[in-house]
Motif scaffolding. Sequence first.
Motif, PDB file in Angstrom:
ATOM      1  N   THR A 161       0.601  -1.317   0.485  1.00  0.00           N
ATOM      2  CA  THR A 161       0.131  -0.215  -0.171  1.00  0.00           C
ATOM      3  C   THR A 161       0.999   0.849  -0.015  1.00  0.00           C
ATOM      4  OG1 THR A 161      -1.713  -1.173   1.403  1.00  0.00           O
ATOM      5  CG2 THR A 161      -2.109   1.575   1.285  1.00  0.00           C
ATOM      6  N   THR A 162       0.450   2.080  -0.508  1.00  0.00           N
ATOM      7  CA  THR A 162       1.070   2.924  -1.358  1.00  0.00           C
ATOM      8  C   THR A 162       0.392   4.350  -0.572  1.00  0.00           C
ATOM      9  OG1 THR A 162       2.340   2.101  -3.017  1.00  0.00           O
ATOM     10  CG2 THR A 162       2.582   4.516  -2.500  1.00  0.00           C
ATOM     11  N   THR A 163       1.359   4.717  -0.187  1.00  0.00           N
ATOM     12  CA  THR A 163       0.546   6.949   0.044  1.00  0.00           C
ATOM     13  C   THR A 163       1.285   8.060   0.585  1.00  0.00           C
ATOM     14  OG1 THR A 163       1.153   6.603   2.854  1.00  0.00           O
ATOM     15  CG2 THR A 163      -0.589   6.018   2.046  1.00  0.00           C
ATOM     16  N   GLU A 166       1.778  14.444  -1.379  1.00  0.00           N
ATOM     17  CA  GLU A 166       0.997  15.121  -1.699  1.00  0.00           C
ATOM     18  C   GLU A 166       1.527  14.548  -3.827  1.00  0.00           C
ATOM     19  OE1 GLU A 166       2.970  17.949  -5.282  1.00  0.00           O
ATOM     20  OE2 GLU A 166       4.076  18.571  -3.267  1.00  0.00           O
ATOM     21  N   GLY A 167       0.089  14.901  -4.430  1.00  0.00           N
ATOM     22  CA  GLY A 167      -0.041  14.108  -5.325  1.00  0.00           C
ATOM     23  C   GLY A 167      -1.068  12.630  -5.331  1.00  0.00           C
ATOM     24  N   ASP A 168      -1.266  11.875  -6.137  1.00  0.00           N
ATOM     25  CA  ASP A 168      -2.498  10.794  -6.432  1.00  0.00           C
ATOM     26  C   ASP A 168      -1.181   9.158  -6.568  1.00  0.00           C
ATOM     27  OD1 ASP A 168      -4.330  11.942  -6.657  1.00  0.00           O
ATOM     28  OD2 ASP A 168      -4.220  12.164  -8.743  1.00  0.00           O
ATOM     29  N   PRO A 169      -1.842   8.246  -5.073  1.00  0.00           N
ATOM     30  CA  PRO A 169      -0.599   7.452  -5.166  1.00  0.00           C
ATOM     31  C   PRO A 169      -0.924   6.086  -6.136  1.00  0.00           C
ATOM     32  CG  PRO A 169      -2.131   7.589  -3.514  1.00  0.00           C
ATOM     33  CD  PRO A 169      -2.330   8.716  -3.965  1.00  0.00           C
ATOM     34  N   SER A 170      -0.357   5.069  -6.377  1.00  0.00           N
ATOM     35  CA  SER A 170      -0.177   4.288  -6.601  1.00  0.00           C
ATOM     36  C   SER A 170      -1.848   3.062  -6.326  1.00  0.00           C
ATOM     37  CB  SER A 170       0.676   3.044  -7.023  1.00  0.00           C
ATOM     38  OG  SER A 170       1.507   2.784  -6.144  1.00  0.00           O
ATOM     39  N   PRO A 171      -2.716   2.661  -7.469  1.00  0.00           N
ATOM     40  CA  PRO A 171      -2.899   1.764  -5.996  1.00  0.00           C
ATOM     41  C   PRO A 171      -2.812  -0.023  -5.145  1.00  0.00           C
ATOM     42  CG  PRO A 171      -3.605   0.989  -8.468  1.00  0.00           C
ATOM     43  CD  PRO A 171      -2.605   2.267  -8.594  1.00  0.00           C
ATOM     44  N   ASN A 172      -3.051   0.137  -4.425  1.00  0.00           N
ATOM     45  CA  ASN A 172      -2.787  -1.089  -3.385  1.00  0.00           C
ATOM     46  C   ASN A 172      -2.146  -2.214  -4.506  1.00  0.00           C
ATOM     47  OD1 ASN A 172      -2.824  -0.155  -1.545  1.00  0.00           O
ATOM     48  ND2 ASN A 172      -4.974  -1.342  -0.595  1.00  0.00           N
ATOM     49  N   VAL A 183       5.586   1.455  -7.057  1.00  0.00           N
ATOM     50  CA  VAL A 183       4.842   2.215  -6.482  1.00  0.00           C
ATOM     51  C   VAL A 183       4.923   3.774  -7.234  1.00  0.00           C
ATOM     52  CG1 VAL A 183       4.504   0.449  -4.773  1.00  0.00           C
ATOM     53  CG2 VAL A 183       6.004   2.545  -4.751  1.00  0.00           C
ATOM     54  N   PHE A 184       3.973   4.957  -7.324  1.00  0.00           N
ATOM     55  CA  PHE A 184       4.499   6.023  -7.828  1.00  0.00           C
ATOM     56  C   PHE A 184       3.300   6.982  -7.108  1.00  0.00           C
ATOM     57  CE2 PHE A 184       0.990   3.719 -10.735  1.00  0.00           C
ATOM     58  CZ  PHE A 184       0.561   4.506 -10.165  1.00  0.00           C
ATOM     59  N   CYS A 185       3.394   8.590  -7.517  1.00  0.00           N
ATOM     60  CA  CYS A 185       3.341   9.294  -6.521  1.00  0.00           C
ATOM     61  C   CYS A 185       2.977  10.259  -7.887  1.00  0.00           C
ATOM     62  CB  CYS A 185       3.527   9.804  -5.425  1.00  0.00           C
ATOM     63  SG  CYS A 185       3.553   9.181  -4.124  1.00  0.00           S
ATOM     64  N   VAL A 196       6.936   8.904  -0.113  1.00  0.00           N
ATOM     65  CA  VAL A 196       6.455   8.238   0.052  1.00  0.00           C
ATOM     66  C   VAL A 196       6.071   7.160   0.360  1.00  0.00           C
ATOM     67  CG1 VAL A 196       6.476   6.447  -2.172  1.00  0.00           C
ATOM     68  CG2 VAL A 196       7.353   8.616  -3.017  1.00  0.00           C
ATOM     69  N   ASN A 197       5.035   7.042   1.230  1.00  0.00           N
ATOM     70  CA  ASN A 197       5.341   5.730   2.437  1.00  0.00           C
ATOM     71  C   ASN A 197       4.716   4.470   1.611  1.00  0.00           C
ATOM     72  OD1 ASN A 197       6.289   7.926   4.387  1.00  0.00           O
ATOM     73  ND2 ASN A 197       3.555   9.076   3.486  1.00  0.00           N
ATOM     74  N   VAL A 198       5.764   3.631   2.166  1.00  0.00           N
ATOM     75  CA  VAL A 198       5.070   2.966   1.592  1.00  0.00           C
ATOM     76  C   VAL A 198       4.711   1.200   2.471  1.00  0.00           C
ATOM     77  CG1 VAL A 198       5.874   0.162   0.345  1.00  0.00           C
ATOM     78  CG2 VAL A 198       6.689   2.552  -0.245  1.00  0.00           C
ATOM     79  N   THR A 199       3.724   0.297   2.655  1.00  0.00           N
ATOM     80  CA  THR A 199       3.508  -0.347   3.446  1.00  0.00           C
ATOM     81  C   THR A 199       3.584  -1.763   2.608  1.00  0.00           C
ATOM     82  OG1 THR A 199       1.942   1.204   5.398  1.00  0.00           O
ATOM     83  CG2 THR A 199       1.354  -1.429   5.365  1.00  0.00           C
ATOM     84  N   ALA A 200       3.690  -2.803   3.406  1.00  0.00           N
ATOM     85  CA  ALA A 200       4.355  -4.276   3.197  1.00  0.00           C
ATOM     86  C   ALA A 200       3.089  -4.762   4.081  1.00  0.00           C
ATOM     87  CB  ALA A 200       5.566  -4.842   2.722  1.00  0.00           C
TER      88      ALA A 200
END
Length: 478
Positions: A161-163, A166-172, A183-185, A196-200
């Motif tokens: 999961t990405t947050t 600013e900007g729109d994160p990539s979907p789960n 992943v992207f913003c 860019v915050n990533v949760t695995a």
Amino acid sequence: MSFGVLPVIWLVTTVALRPTDAAFGYLSWNNMKIEENRALLGNIFQTLNGIRSRIECQSFCAQTSECKSYNYVSSLKVCELNNAIKEDTNADKFRKNDNYIYATLNYDNACTNKDCCLDPTTNKSKDTYCYIEIELEKEDFSSSSVSVRVIVTAGRVNQITTTCSEGDPSPNIDVVDSENVVVFCNGTRPSNNVTVNVTASYLEILATASVTITTKTSPATLKEQFTNMTAGIASWSLPLDEIADDFNVSCSEGSVALLDKNSTHGAAICYDLVPGSTVIITVNSVTDSEYGMPASLNIQLDPDVVTFTNRTSSLDSISVAWEMRTGFASKFVVNCSSGVPASSVIDEVVGSASIECSCLNPLQIVNVTVIAVANSKQGLPASEIVSTDEPVNISLIEDVATNTSTIVANMTSNAPSNVVYAVYCSAGEPFPVMIEDTNTATVRCIGVEAGQSANLSVKALYGNCSEVGSSWISISTD
């Protein structure tokens, strides 16, 4: 030639531990005695390549009864299993070695199943993953987006999961290949820090990591300021509210020099160039050692002047030839001060060309002006003055054959053989009407009344539009 600095790459590693059940313990850093920049040499019995993390190296050591300690090199992803610990070997075998990690394993709480949890009541492994380790590596970035590669270095992951700050994160992402996830913003602002915050996750086990990336500045706006035959100057400016630490400037040809530069705009010159050539000047902003979005401008240099190489003349025309003194031209604009054509555009052929100015009079002076053109740029004009040849001299003498109805004259001329003569009579009819291919002829006016005086004239014609000489005589019939 260019000015600038080289980019760097961010790498972020985060470990997260979370038990699935309070009754379980887990393989933790506390089970190890770790020493950085050290390695035990001389007791390596197995070398493993492609090991993603120190924890994975630890797991291999735990699964091998002969392994007492290990060396791990993260930059090379190499795991070296030792059959001894440093305390049981000679002191000179335990050496300083940059980028190495030396560790011993506590077998009282060792997990024999890689990435597994332990049941502390039995000290046996339970087939449940409880440890995830991820690394974030910058993949790409522009003025409006950033992307990050997620590398799973330990454990199992089934969703990412990405947050974004600013900007729109990539979907789960449901992970299939846990070692190759990007992943992207999107929709970020230029020259802005984006976190860019990533949760695995795997079941209820989570690992989080974040990385902050500065988006690139927008491309600068380039404008041509000045050109001559061997140099071109361009200025640039960033969009409003954007700044840069530096600018990298390069020219596709020749040399480059900065004329002005601050955090938002500047100017540079490309010089030592070939006249009439095109040079590409490229400007790239640099912020925090990272390049922005490049911008380029094609600058067309002024062409050189032409040099006249040949000229010829005739009774009613002149012609000149020329070539480029140096450099290139795509075409030539030519003007004849008199005659046809008055002006013309001639395509360049291997740096040279020629033109004929025709329909002129004898002894007429013509000024031919040639301007070299290279795409949109014109060079300085060059001129050549040429005169046509002297007019034809025609002589008419009355012939004794004149009678009561016909007047007769003998014609001689100094014109070249390709001159044509036209005969005119003020009374009666001319014979012949036209004379060709000769400079001597007998001409007549037929059907003149007896005792009448008539004018017999001859005109020399050259080409399609020029009279190059004339003469007349008055004769009376008998």
